[in-house]
Design a protein around this motif. Structure first.
Motif, PDB file in Angstrom:
ATOM      1  N   CYS A 170      20.145 -16.050 -24.804  1.00  0.00           N
ATOM      2  CA  CYS A 170      20.375 -16.203 -26.246  1.00  0.00           C
ATOM      3  C   CYS A 170      19.699 -15.057 -27.003  1.00  0.00           C
ATOM      4  O   CYS A 170      18.532 -14.766 -26.760  1.00  0.00           O
ATOM      5  N   ASN A 177      18.057 -21.196 -23.750  1.00  0.00           N
ATOM      6  CA  ASN A 177      18.941 -20.297 -23.013  1.00  0.00           C
ATOM      7  C   ASN A 177      18.303 -18.901 -22.959  1.00  0.00           C
ATOM      8  O   ASN A 177      18.112 -18.257 -23.989  1.00  0.00           O
ATOM      9  N   CYS A 196      14.613 -21.145 -28.069  1.00  0.00           N
ATOM     10  CA  CYS A 196      15.947 -21.325 -27.509  1.00  0.00           C
ATOM     11  C   CYS A 196      15.814 -21.526 -25.996  1.00  0.00           C
ATOM     12  O   CYS A 196      15.186 -20.709 -25.317  1.00  0.00           O
TER      13      CYS A 196
END
Length: 53
Positions: free
Chosen positions: A40, A37, A35
């Motif tokens: 996340c 981000n 991921c």
């Protein structure tokens, strides 16, 4: 998704009752992604089975 975000790969196998004398097996190569981000909760994820390759 860029190739650098691919975290790894693994195989998923689905087997069913034999069709006559032949075994029925579906094997799919699944990619695991990182991921992008940092906030996340899912660090890695895979595409769903209904997604096209």
């Amino acid at each position: 998704m860029p190739a650098w975000q691919v975290h790894g790969r693994y195989r998923r196998r689905l087997a069913d009752a034999p069709l006559g004398a032949a075994a029925v097996v579906i094997e799919v190569l699944v990619r695991r992604f990182k991921c992008p981000n940092s906030h996340c909760p899912a660090v890695t994820f895979t595409t769903s089975a209904s997604s096209p390759p």
